[in-house]
Design a protein around this motif. Structure first.
Motif, PDB file in Angstrom:
ATOM      1  N   ARG A  93       5.358  52.023  98.374  1.00  0.00           N
ATOM      2  CA  ARG A  93       6.199  53.199  98.591  1.00  0.00           C
ATOM      3  C   ARG A  93       6.659  53.817  97.274  1.00  0.00           C
ATOM      4  O   ARG A  93       6.886  55.017  97.202  1.00  0.00           O
ATOM      5  CB  ARG A  93       7.400  52.840  99.476  1.00  0.00           C
ATOM      6  CG  ARG A  93       6.988  52.502 100.913  1.00  0.00           C
ATOM      7  CD  ARG A  93       8.160  52.493 101.864  1.00  0.00           C
ATOM      8  NE  ARG A  93       8.789  53.791 101.957  1.00  0.00           N
ATOM      9  CZ  ARG A  93      10.092  54.013 101.789  1.00  0.00           C
ATOM     10  NH1 ARG A  93      10.913  53.008 101.484  1.00  0.00           N
ATOM     11  NH2 ARG A  93      10.584  55.222 101.915  1.00  0.00           N
ATOM     12  N   ASN A  94       6.775  53.022  96.231  1.00  0.00           N
ATOM     13  CA  ASN A  94       7.048  53.582  94.901  1.00  0.00           C
ATOM     14  C   ASN A  94       5.888  54.456  94.442  1.00  0.00           C
ATOM     15  O   ASN A  94       6.094  55.559  93.939  1.00  0.00           O
ATOM     16  CB  ASN A  94       7.293  52.463  93.883  1.00  0.00           C
ATOM     17  CG  ASN A  94       8.768  52.230  93.610  1.00  0.00           C
ATOM     18  OD1 ASN A  94       9.449  53.062  93.018  1.00  0.00           O
ATOM     19  ND2 ASN A  94       9.271  51.090  94.066  1.00  0.00           N
ATOM     20  N   VAL A  95       4.670  53.946  94.619  1.00  0.00           N
ATOM     21  CA  VAL A  95       3.492  54.693  94.178  1.00  0.00           C
ATOM     22  C   VAL A  95       3.301  55.957  95.010  1.00  0.00           C
ATOM     23  O   VAL A  95       2.852  56.994  94.507  1.00  0.00           O
ATOM     24  CB  VAL A  95       2.240  53.794  94.227  1.00  0.00           C
ATOM     25  CG1 VAL A  95       0.989  54.582  93.862  1.00  0.00           C
ATOM     26  CG2 VAL A  95       2.406  52.607  93.278  1.00  0.00           C
ATOM     27  N   VAL A 117      -3.024  51.234  93.667  1.00  0.00           N
ATOM     28  CA  VAL A 117      -2.488  49.878  93.507  1.00  0.00           C
ATOM     29  C   VAL A 117      -3.630  48.904  93.216  1.00  0.00           C
ATOM     30  O   VAL A 117      -3.504  48.008  92.365  1.00  0.00           O
ATOM     31  CB  VAL A 117      -1.700  49.453  94.761  1.00  0.00           C
ATOM     32  CG1 VAL A 117      -1.398  47.958  94.740  1.00  0.00           C
ATOM     33  CG2 VAL A 117      -0.397  50.244  94.859  1.00  0.00           C
ATOM     34  N   GLN A 118      -4.748  49.087  93.894  1.00  0.00           N
ATOM     35  CA  GLN A 118      -5.917  48.246  93.637  1.00  0.00           C
ATOM     36  C   GLN A 118      -6.456  48.488  92.219  1.00  0.00           C
ATOM     37  O   GLN A 118      -6.807  47.537  91.508  1.00  0.00           O
ATOM     38  CB  GLN A 118      -7.009  48.542  94.668  1.00  0.00           C
ATOM     39  CG  GLN A 118      -6.661  48.153  96.099  1.00  0.00           C
ATOM     40  CD  GLN A 118      -6.631  46.647  96.301  1.00  0.00           C
ATOM     41  OE1 GLN A 118      -7.306  45.887  95.596  1.00  0.00           O
ATOM     42  NE2 GLN A 118      -5.847  46.193  97.263  1.00  0.00           N
ATOM     43  N   GLU A 126       1.433  44.898  97.408  1.00  0.00           N
ATOM     44  CA  GLU A 126       1.877  46.194  97.926  1.00  0.00           C
ATOM     45  C   GLU A 126       3.277  46.140  98.519  1.00  0.00           C
ATOM     46  O   GLU A 126       4.043  47.113  98.418  1.00  0.00           O
ATOM     47  CB  GLU A 126       0.894  46.704  98.991  1.00  0.00           C
ATOM     48  CG  GLU A 126      -0.467  47.103  98.464  1.00  0.00           C
ATOM     49  CD  GLU A 126      -1.436  45.931  98.360  1.00  0.00           C
ATOM     50  OE1 GLU A 126      -2.628  46.186  98.128  1.00  0.00           O
ATOM     51  OE2 GLU A 126      -1.000  44.762  98.532  1.00  0.00           O
ATOM     52  N   LYS A 127       3.636  45.054  99.160  1.00  0.00           N
ATOM     53  CA  LYS A 127       4.926  44.944  99.860  1.00  0.00           C
ATOM     54  C   LYS A 127       6.011  44.262  99.025  1.00  0.00           C
ATOM     55  O   LYS A 127       7.107  44.007  99.529  1.00  0.00           O
ATOM     56  CB  LYS A 127       4.730  44.191 101.179  1.00  0.00           C
ATOM     57  CG  LYS A 127       3.828  44.929 102.176  1.00  0.00           C
ATOM     58  CD  LYS A 127       4.367  46.312 102.507  1.00  0.00           C
ATOM     59  CE  LYS A 127       3.485  47.034 103.518  1.00  0.00           C
ATOM     60  NZ  LYS A 127       3.990  48.410 103.795  1.00  0.00           N
ATOM     61  N   HIS A 128       5.706  43.978  97.766  1.00  0.00           N
ATOM     62  CA  HIS A 128       6.703  43.360  96.894  1.00  0.00           C
ATOM     63  C   HIS A 128       7.631  44.425  96.317  1.00  0.00           C
ATOM     64  O   HIS A 128       7.217  45.554  96.042  1.00  0.00           O
ATOM     65  CB  HIS A 128       6.020  42.619  95.747  1.00  0.00           C
ATOM     66  CG  HIS A 128       5.417  41.306  96.153  1.00  0.00           C
ATOM     67  ND1 HIS A 128       4.419  41.213  97.095  1.00  0.00           N
ATOM     68  CD2 HIS A 128       5.671  40.034  95.735  1.00  0.00           C
ATOM     69  CE1 HIS A 128       4.081  39.940  97.243  1.00  0.00           C
ATOM     70  NE2 HIS A 128       4.830  39.205  96.443  1.00  0.00           N
ATOM     71  N   TYR A 129       8.898  44.050  96.121  1.00  0.00           N
ATOM     72  CA  TYR A 129       9.878  44.946  95.518  1.00  0.00           C
ATOM     73  C   TYR A 129       9.915  44.719  94.001  1.00  0.00           C
ATOM     74  O   TYR A 129       9.501  43.654  93.514  1.00  0.00           O
ATOM     75  CB  TYR A 129      11.263  44.717  96.139  1.00  0.00           C
ATOM     76  CG  TYR A 129      11.351  45.219  97.554  1.00  0.00           C
ATOM     77  CD1 TYR A 129      11.769  46.522  97.829  1.00  0.00           C
ATOM     78  CD2 TYR A 129      10.977  44.399  98.628  1.00  0.00           C
ATOM     79  CE1 TYR A 129      11.828  46.992  99.130  1.00  0.00           C
ATOM     80  CE2 TYR A 129      11.020  44.867  99.942  1.00  0.00           C
ATOM     81  CZ  TYR A 129      11.454  46.175 100.185  1.00  0.00           C
ATOM     82  OH  TYR A 129      11.489  46.653 101.471  1.00  0.00           O
TER      83      TYR A 129
END
Length: 257
Positions: A93-95, A117-118, A126-129
């Motif tokens: 979500r940041n990206v 991200v890849q 992807e789901k890490h904060y």
């Protein structure tokens, strides 16, 4: 592509003003990778802030594609020294954020963000904060977010300066891989001569208040390896030339007007 035309920047301090840059002129060609190197306090970050349209010059002007830049432009991406990821958003979500601001549909922005991200080596995170990531991983996420908006020009302010040597080398090579063939223009600020020579096809050495001490085209063949460059006679000569230019300049200090 991007130009500073006799720009001066003053900051008020009490009854006087601190001069950060004085009558600096610099032209950046489209598609080039320009590294700007100088001592701390010489005005490198101030210059990038003006090139990004975040800070207006006190005198002179900044032009982008031959038009006066009067504020931020979506075609100019900026990766600052400090981590600016939103702590309440995960990596994906940041990206996505630049695309979300532009009103891109959810499915499309999710697809673009996932691919980026890849590309920066964060697949599986992807789901890490941000708080769950290492410093290098946060830098990768910040780079992906900047690229998500597909800017024509990338401004980067010592983005790898706080990382250990091995990780810095990895991200330098990753940046070059992403840039080569993209047609994007890069202005990369650093205080490290080796980094400037590894990345740039042109190096600009700044002295006090933005005085240009040296402006040098770099013809070292690409791709470049830091280990191989260190024993390359041409690299050694260039490193000495830049180092000598910096040594001739006294340490930066405040200049008042």
């Amino acid at each position: 592509m991007l130009a500073a035309d006799a720009v001066t920047k003053r900051f008020a301090k009490g009854d006087s003003a601190i001069v950060a840059l004085r009558e600096l002129s610099l032209d950046i060609a489209e598609g080039s990778f320009v590294t700007v190197v100088g001592r701390s306090g010489c005005g490198k970050s101030t210059l990038l802030n003006m090139l990004a349209g975040l800070t207006p010059p006190s005198a002179g002007e900044i032009r982008y594609r031959d038009h006066r830049l009067s504020g931020p432009d979506t075609q100019i991406g900026y990766l600052t020294q400090h981590d600016t990821l939103m702590p309440w958003r995960d990596v994906l979500r940041n990206v996505e954020m630049p695309l979300e601001i532009r009103g891109v549909a959810s499915a499309e922005r999710r697809s673009v963000a996932t691919e980026l991200v890849q590309r920066v080596g964060l697949g599986g995170f992807e789901k890490h904060y941000p708080r769950e990531l290492s410093g290098g991983m946060r830098r990768r996420a910040g780079l992906a977010r900047m690229l998500a908006g597909s800017p024509e020009t990338l401004l980067m302010d010592e983005p790898f300066g706080a990382l250990d040597a091995q990780l810095r080398t990895e991200l330098q090579l990753e940046l070059l891989r992403l840039w080569q063939g993209s047609g994007q223009t890069v202005v990369f600020v650093t205080h490290d001569i080796e980094e400037a020579l590894l990345l740039g096809d042109r190096v600009v050495v700044l002295g006090r208040v933005g005085r240009i001490l040296l402006d040098r085209e770099i013809a070292l063949a690409r791709p470049r390896s830091a280990d191989e460059l260190r024993v390359d006679p041409e690299f050694v000569a260039l490193h000495g030339e830049l180092s000598t230019a910096l040594k001739r300049e006294s340490p930066a200090g405040e200049e008042r007007s």
